[in-house]
Design a protein around this motif. Structure first.
Motif, mmCIF file in Angstrom:
data_model
loop_
_atom_site.group_PDB
_atom_site.id
_atom_site.type_symbol
_atom_site.label_atom_id
_atom_site.label_comp_id
_atom_site.label_asym_id
_atom_site.label_seq_id
_atom_site.Cartn_x
_atom_site.Cartn_y
_atom_site.Cartn_z
ATOM 1 N N MET A 1 0.886 -1.377 -0.185
ATOM 2 C CA MET A 1 -0.140 0.028 -0.086
ATOM 3 C C MET A 1 0.732 1.167 0.163
ATOM 4 O O MET A 1 1.806 1.622 0.819
ATOM 5 C CB MET A 1 -0.754 0.061 1.114
ATOM 6 C CG MET A 1 -1.653 1.137 1.323
ATOM 7 S SD MET A 1 -2.741 0.910 2.862
ATOM 8 C CE MET A 1 -3.591 2.533 2.881
ATOM 9 N N LYS A 2 0.591 2.117 -0.934
ATOM 10 C CA LYS A 2 1.343 3.311 -1.215
ATOM 11 C C LYS A 2 0.734 4.450 -0.460
ATOM 12 O O LYS A 2 -0.450 4.472 -0.828
ATOM 13 C CB LYS A 2 1.577 3.706 -2.563
ATOM 14 C CG LYS A 2 2.930 4.647 -2.700
ATOM 15 C CD LYS A 2 3.207 4.686 -4.349
ATOM 16 C CE LYS A 2 4.306 5.054 -4.781
ATOM 17 N NZ LYS A 2 4.730 5.208 -6.105
ATOM 18 N N ARG A 3 1.659 5.293 0.450
ATOM 19 C CA ARG A 3 0.837 6.291 1.052
ATOM 20 C C ARG A 3 1.122 7.677 0.535
ATOM 21 O O ARG A 3 2.367 7.865 -0.097
ATOM 22 C CB ARG A 3 1.259 6.416 2.734
ATOM 23 C CG ARG A 3 0.988 5.006 3.254
ATOM 24 C CD ARG A 3 1.302 5.198 4.786
ATOM 25 N NE ARG A 3 0.753 6.460 5.326
ATOM 26 C CZ ARG A 3 0.479 6.647 6.595
ATOM 27 N NH1 ARG A 3 0.809 5.495 7.545
ATOM 28 N NH2 ARG A 3 0.079 7.711 6.960
ATOM 29 N N GLU A 4 0.356 8.515 0.463
ATOM 30 C CA GLU A 4 0.381 9.769 -0.332
ATOM 31 C C GLU A 4 0.784 10.630 0.738
ATOM 32 O O GLU A 4 0.433 11.046 2.213
ATOM 33 C CB GLU A 4 -0.960 10.199 -0.754
ATOM 34 C CG GLU A 4 -0.907 11.346 -1.544
ATOM 35 C CD GLU A 4 -2.295 11.888 -2.251
ATOM 36 O OE1 GLU A 4 -2.492 12.753 -2.148
ATOM 37 O OE2 GLU A 4 -2.977 10.888 -2.956
ATOM 38 N N LEU A 5 1.941 11.706 0.341
ATOM 39 C CA LEU A 5 2.329 12.616 1.216
ATOM 40 C C LEU A 5 1.470 13.802 1.101
ATOM 41 O O LEU A 5 1.165 14.367 -0.163
ATOM 42 C CB LEU A 5 3.747 13.100 0.868
ATOM 43 C CG LEU A 5 4.498 14.137 1.434
ATOM 44 C CD1 LEU A 5 4.676 13.876 3.246
ATOM 45 C CD2 LEU A 5 5.886 14.258 0.928
ATOM 46 N N THR A 6 0.642 14.368 2.109
ATOM 47 C CA THR A 6 -0.236 15.464 2.330
ATOM 48 C C THR A 6 0.323 16.527 2.803
ATOM 49 O O THR A 6 1.273 16.569 3.459
ATOM 50 C CB THR A 6 -1.447 14.868 2.809
ATOM 51 O OG1 THR A 6 -1.331 14.678 4.167
ATOM 52 C CG2 THR A 6 -2.079 13.540 2.005
ATOM 53 N N GLY A 7 -0.518 17.647 2.564
ATOM 54 C CA GLY A 7 0.088 18.749 3.124
ATOM 55 C C GLY A 7 -0.052 18.782 4.639
ATOM 56 O O GLY A 7 0.918 19.330 5.428
ATOM 57 N N GLY A 8 -1.022 17.980 5.336
ATOM 58 C CA GLY A 8 -1.016 17.788 6.899
ATOM 59 C C GLY A 8 0.447 17.132 7.080
ATOM 60 O O GLY A 8 0.917 17.275 8.228
ATOM 61 N N HIS A 9 0.935 16.053 6.393
ATOM 62 C CA HIS A 9 1.974 15.210 6.704
ATOM 63 C C HIS A 9 3.309 16.330 6.673
ATOM 64 O O HIS A 9 3.935 16.341 7.565
ATOM 65 C CB HIS A 9 2.509 14.008 5.742
ATOM 66 C CG HIS A 9 1.309 13.158 5.976
ATOM 67 N ND1 HIS A 9 0.784 12.544 4.889
ATOM 68 C CD2 HIS A 9 1.071 12.350 6.954
ATOM 69 C CE1 HIS A 9 -0.184 11.576 5.203
ATOM 70 N NE2 HIS A 9 0.070 11.498 6.435
ATOM 71 N N VAL A 10 3.401 17.114 5.674
ATOM 72 C CA VAL A 10 4.237 18.084 5.594
ATOM 73 C C VAL A 10 4.466 19.030 6.583
ATOM 74 O O VAL A 10 5.331 19.270 7.291
ATOM 75 C CB VAL A 10 4.587 18.822 4.179
ATOM 76 C CG1 VAL A 10 5.301 20.015 4.201
ATOM 77 C CG2 VAL A 10 4.749 17.852 3.242
ATOM 78 N N LEU A 11 3.158 19.691 7.148
ATOM 79 C CA LEU A 11 2.922 20.474 8.178
ATOM 80 C C LEU A 11 3.486 19.919 9.586
ATOM 81 O O LEU A 11 4.109 20.415 10.302
ATOM 82 C CB LEU A 11 1.723 20.959 8.200
ATOM 83 C CG LEU A 11 1.457 21.930 9.468
ATOM 84 C CD1 LEU A 11 2.167 23.082 9.414
ATOM 85 C CD2 LEU A 11 -0.394 22.155 9.595
#
Length: 152
Positions: free
Chosen positions: A1-11
């Motif tokens: 399963m590939k996880r997506e890097l979201t704005g919340g993760h970057v924050l």
């Protein structure tokens, strides 16, 4: 399963990184402030007004100081320009760490002869400053900071 890097993760990553940096800086600043040994003089301006005259008078004495430490035995030698031992009216020695006051100590100096004193000390390894304060019989002050390195 590939996880997506979201704005919340970057924050979250950014806040964690900066939070760590700020936290470490606050801890280091608190440690620096709590261990600060204090000021050398209450009024540097007033002290500077007499510095040159005091230094010239001290140099006129022609005294030389030598400090050694061997196996917990501190030896102080104070001589005049001719190499003769000096017996000042008052003599005080304070051993200080350059970075904090917790280890400061004032050893009891025992006279061993003309211009010679010894004391038993228990100093932790590292750098120390030995602040020597003496007064000649004519009232001339003698102040000297001697570096002392204690080997482990």
């Amino acid at each position: 399963m590939k996880r997506e890097l979201t704005g919340g993760h970057v924050l979250a990553i950014t806040l964690a990184a900066f939070g760590t940096i700020i936290g470490v800086n606050l801890v280091m600043a608190a440690n620096a402030i709590s261990s600060f040994p204090g000021v050398e003089t209450a009024s540097p301006y007033v002290a500077s007004q007499h510095f040159q005259a005091d230094r010239a008078a001290q140099q006129q004495l022609g005294w030389q100081a030598d400090l050694t430490l061997v196996e917990g035995r501190l030896a102080l030698h104070l001589t005049d320009a001719q190499g003769q031992g000096v017996a000042p009216r008052t003599l005080q020695l304070m051993l200080r760490r350059p970075t904090h006051q917790a280890s400061d100590q004032q050893p009891r100096l025992n006279p061993e002869g003309p211009g010679r004193w010894t004391a038993r000390v228990d100093l932790a390894p590292g750098n120390w400053n030995a602040d020597l304060i003496a007064e000649a019989h004519d009232g001339t002050g003698y102040r000297l900071r001697l570096p002392l390195h204690v080997r482990p």
